[in-house]
Design an enzyme around this catalytic site. Structure first.
Site, mmCIF file in Angstrom:
data_model
loop_
_atom_site.group_PDB
_atom_site.id
_atom_site.type_symbol
_atom_site.label_atom_id
_atom_site.label_comp_id
_atom_site.label_asym_id
_atom_site.label_seq_id
_atom_site.Cartn_x
_atom_site.Cartn_y
_atom_site.Cartn_z
ATOM 1 N N HIS A 194 1.070 -1.400 0.276
ATOM 2 C CA HIS A 194 0.072 -0.173 -0.051
ATOM 3 C C HIS A 194 0.522 1.041 0.036
ATOM 4 O O HIS A 194 0.443 2.227 1.002
ATOM 5 C CB HIS A 194 -0.826 -0.145 1.353
ATOM 6 C CG HIS A 194 -1.824 1.131 1.301
ATOM 7 N ND1 HIS A 194 -3.147 0.770 1.740
ATOM 8 C CD2 HIS A 194 -2.124 2.181 0.577
ATOM 9 C CE1 HIS A 194 -4.063 1.640 1.126
ATOM 10 N NE2 HIS A 194 -3.356 2.378 1.337
ATOM 11 N N ASN A 239 -2.474 -2.015 -3.760
ATOM 12 C CA ASN A 239 -3.321 -1.104 -3.642
ATOM 13 C C ASN A 239 -3.072 0.292 -4.194
ATOM 14 O O ASN A 239 -2.588 0.591 -4.597
ATOM 15 C CB ASN A 239 -3.790 -0.853 -2.192
ATOM 16 C CG ASN A 239 -5.044 -0.018 -1.581
ATOM 17 O OD1 ASN A 239 -6.237 -0.229 -1.300
ATOM 18 N ND2 ASN A 239 -4.529 1.464 -1.634
ATOM 19 N N GLU A 240 -4.504 0.795 -4.970
ATOM 20 C CA GLU A 240 -4.506 1.960 -6.057
ATOM 21 C C GLU A 240 -3.380 1.941 -6.987
ATOM 22 O O GLU A 240 -3.172 3.289 -6.654
ATOM 23 C CB GLU A 240 -4.620 2.651 -4.775
ATOM 24 C CG GLU A 240 -6.126 2.657 -3.939
ATOM 25 C CD GLU A 240 -6.527 4.237 -3.516
ATOM 26 O OE1 GLU A 240 -6.340 5.085 -3.958
ATOM 27 O OE2 GLU A 240 -8.120 4.161 -2.677
ATOM 28 N N GLU A 456 -12.338 -0.121 0.344
ATOM 29 C CA GLU A 456 -12.459 1.591 0.765
ATOM 30 C C GLU A 456 -14.323 2.280 0.688
ATOM 31 O O GLU A 456 -14.091 2.054 -1.000
ATOM 32 C CB GLU A 456 -11.308 2.188 0.905
ATOM 33 C CG GLU A 456 -10.295 1.281 0.892
ATOM 34 C CD GLU A 456 -8.946 2.437 0.524
ATOM 35 O OE1 GLU A 456 -9.131 4.025 0.538
ATOM 36 O OE2 GLU A 456 -7.862 2.227 0.515
ATOM 37 N N TRP A 504 -13.146 2.871 4.870
ATOM 38 C CA TRP A 504 -12.219 3.703 5.386
ATOM 39 C C TRP A 504 -11.946 4.700 5.658
ATOM 40 O O TRP A 504 -13.120 5.868 5.238
ATOM 41 C CB TRP A 504 -11.416 4.139 3.931
ATOM 42 C CG TRP A 504 -10.298 4.690 4.448
ATOM 43 C CD1 TRP A 504 -9.944 5.839 4.563
ATOM 44 C CD2 TRP A 504 -8.991 3.373 4.553
ATOM 45 N NE1 TRP A 504 -8.759 6.349 4.736
ATOM 46 C CE2 TRP A 504 -7.917 4.953 4.816
ATOM 47 C CE3 TRP A 504 -9.199 2.670 3.703
ATOM 48 C CZ2 TRP A 504 -6.833 4.754 4.943
ATOM 49 C CZ3 TRP A 504 -6.942 2.568 4.495
ATOM 50 C CH2 TRP A 504 -6.252 3.220 4.547
ATOM 51 N N GLU A 511 -2.888 11.041 7.190
ATOM 52 C CA GLU A 511 -3.775 11.354 5.182
ATOM 53 C C GLU A 511 -2.912 11.722 4.344
ATOM 54 O O GLU A 511 -3.547 12.871 4.412
ATOM 55 C CB GLU A 511 -4.813 11.629 5.695
ATOM 56 C CG GLU A 511 -6.037 11.528 4.105
ATOM 57 C CD GLU A 511 -6.221 10.380 3.855
ATOM 58 O OE1 GLU A 511 -6.206 10.012 2.702
ATOM 59 O OE2 GLU A 511 -6.489 9.181 4.930
ATOM 60 N N PHE A 520 -10.232 10.118 8.441
ATOM 61 C CA PHE A 520 -10.879 9.359 7.441
ATOM 62 C C PHE A 520 -11.565 8.055 8.911
ATOM 63 O O PHE A 520 -12.333 7.541 8.495
ATOM 64 C CB PHE A 520 -10.742 8.529 6.833
ATOM 65 C CG PHE A 520 -10.728 9.451 5.716
ATOM 66 C CD1 PHE A 520 -11.751 9.744 4.595
ATOM 67 C CD2 PHE A 520 -10.077 10.255 5.016
ATOM 68 C CE1 PHE A 520 -12.184 9.700 3.582
ATOM 69 C CE2 PHE A 520 -9.677 11.349 3.705
ATOM 70 C CZ PHE A 520 -10.463 10.877 2.909
#
EC number: 3.2.1.182
Length: 564
Positions: A194, A239-240, A456, A504, A511, A520
């Site tokens: 991540h 992730n992403e 998320e 999430w 963040e 969050f």
């Protein structure tokens, strides 16, 4: 992570994805390529979730309005096997950045060397101190009745130099966390990477810009499978990747902070038109290698699953026109399709190959075969939507960022002057639950209806929001989550194979570029009281929501083979 879409408000910048299901306009380029890009159809014998039909929510206006009591989602809308949980990532919560043998990550380096690149000048050195307080995190999950905890492994905590000597203290930490989760009847879902690449590999050969990262990541994944696979059955390799490539190598606002010379970033020594695609290519190759290894040697339970978590954004055409319909299709291709098409069909979207040219790397036939059908499960990280507006394709238009390549601008306001939804406390998140429903139906209709988890979904409390003066009274988050859980149910009712919803995030954390000014979490971290975890209003709602006895919930209904 929570996508910090710092550039989504720039009309020439295009960050993330999606669109309306049910529209018949196809991408002009995809029409000519359709016959050669059919799915190999790994996803079959899937299930459609059963349950009490949900009540449709009223249209959302320009401001937050609370749902009527009968519109608030109930646990029995979903079957007993549907999983509710929460997500985090290692750098954002663990702290202990240099304790017990951990090596520095690219984010440690970025925050320490370029503190001005973080809005409040902070870093993740301590974060939520979950390295020491993980039992409190598990307790919070249990108090909310959550059945899943999705967390990530810090590469440099278990391999301080990225390769070579293993740090047993790091392995021990994750073993303790996993064992604690299981003892509390919470299922671990593990993200292998991540964003926090070991700084040692960045220094050695440039991290994801060099093909050596593929084998080094494979060895890292192997260590994770060997160390935790006897108890972990569900894995996400990356992730992403889309956000990572755009923000880390395009705009340079995230670690390692690279961009083209003359641009404003930490390291203006890169190439914002090439490096995002190079890094993304290596991510996909690393994913393919890890998945092949996992399926061949490390599926210890026989029914373990592996996939990838994609950052997604819903898209509507800016106006009802052919050109904006096409812009919307390109938006989907350049964001969702960039990483999804290769893991489903083995290659990038045809529109990307047409417009990017030789800046987009080419897969060999062997690589394509490894990539195709390389996800047993898929994670979608959804926060918001945009209008997609056509930008003229002309030799006179020279892209400056890879996000310009789609020739589609990303707008928060449509041609009628109305925002796509009410803005939340977070400037880049406009609430638009329909975008999530539509996206899930696109996955069903275009990509073979794979098993999907919403990995998320949430909004942030931000400093200075006078509508939420009490940090525990997060009524906006509660309304947002209720509407999006309802949106998931709407997609399930139309046949989408959605298996779970993970909020999430579990706790307030670091963040990324916003530091600690954007929070969050379902759970508040009181740093003035020993980092004590305190449930917010949304967390207490989940406690009641999840309290329905399992024997009162429905079961899945099998269907035939999914469409391809």
């Amino acid at each position: 992570m929570a996508l910090l879409a710092a550039a989504t408000l720039n009309p020439t910048t295009h960050l993330s994805l999606r669109s309306r299901a049910g529209r018949n306009s196809e991408n002009l380029w995809l029409r000519s390529a359709a016959s050669s890009q059919k799915s190999k159809g790994r996803f079959c014998n899937l299930t459609v979730r059963a349950g009490t039909p949900s009540k449709p929510a009223e249209p959302i206006g320009p401001v937050f309005t609370k749902l009527k009591p009968w519109q608030i989602p109930k646990r029995d809308w979903f079957d007993k096997d549907f999983l509710f949980g929460a997500s985090t990532s290692a750098y954002q919560i663990e702290g202990a950045w240099n304790e017990d043998g951990k090596g520095p990550s690219t984010w440690d380096h970025f925050c320490h060397k370029y503190p001005e690149r973080i809005s409040d000048g902070t870093n993740g050195d301590v974060a939520a101190d979950s390295y020491h307080l993980y039992e409190e995190d598990v307790k919070a999950l249990k108090d909310m009745g959550m059945k899943v905890y999705r967390f990530s492994i810090s590469w440099s905590r278990i391999l301080p130099n990225g390769t070579g000597e293993v740090n047993q203290a790091g392995i021990d930490y994750y073993n303790k966390l996993i064992n604690s989760l299981i003892s509390h009847d919470i299922v671990p879902y593990v993200t292998i990477w991540h964003w926090d690449t070991p700084q040692a590999l960045e220094d050695k050969y440039g991290g994801f810009l060099d093909p050596q990262i593929v084998d080094d990541y494979k060895q890292f994944a192997k260590l994770c499978f060997e160390s935790f696979g006897d108890r972990v059955k569900n894995w996400f390799t990356f992730n992403e990747p889309h956000t990572y490539c755009c923000f880390s190598y395009g705009e340079g606002i995230h670690a390692p902070g690279r961009c083209s010379p003359g641009m404003d970033c930490a390291v203006p020594e890169g190439d914002s038109l090439r490096e995002p695609y190079t890094a993304g290519h290596h991510i996909l190759l690393a994913h393919a290698e890890a998945v092949e290894m996992f399926r061949t040697h490390y599926n210890m339970h026989g029914d373990s699953k592996i996939g990838m978590a994609f950052d997604v954004m819903g898209y509507e055409p800016y106006q009802d026109s052919f050109l904006d319909d096409q812009a919307r299709e390109r938006s989907i291709d350049y964001n969702l399709g960039w990483f999804l098409e290769p893991v489903v069909r083995g290659d990038y979207p045809f529109s990307m190959r047409s417009l990017i040219g030789d800046r987009l790397p080419v897969f060999t036939k062997e690589e394509q075969e490894k990539l195709a059908s390389s996800c047993d499960i898929m994670g979608l990280n959804y926060y918001t939507s945009r209008f997609s507006k056509h930008v003229d394709i002309s030799p006179d238009v020279t892209p400056k960022l890879n996000t310009d390549d789609a020739y589609a601008s990303s707008e928060t306001t449509g041609s009628d002057g109305n925002d796509i939804g009410p803005i939340t406390g977070t400037y880049w998140i406009y609430m638009y639950p329909k975008g999530l429903t539509d996206l899930l139906l696109i996955m069903k209709e275009k990509y073979g209806n794979p098993p999907i988890f919403i990995t998320e979904n949430g909004i942030a409390d931000v400093d200075g929001d006078e509508t939420m003066p009490d940090p525990l009274d997060d009524w906006k988050r509660l309304d947002y989550l209720q509407r999006h859980i309802s949106a998931v149910k709407d997609a399930i009712d139309q046949g989408a194979d959605v298996r779970g919803h993970f909020t999430w995030g579990l706790i307030d954390n670091f963040e990324w570029g916003s530091g600690y000014s954007s929070r969050f979490g379902l759970v508040y971290i009181d740093k003035n009281d020993g980092f004590k975890r305190k449930l917010k209003k949304s967390a207490k709602w989940f406690s009641k929501f999840n309290a329905v006895p399992k024997h009162l919930l429905g079961t899945t209904k099998p269907t035939g083979q999914a469409p391809v």
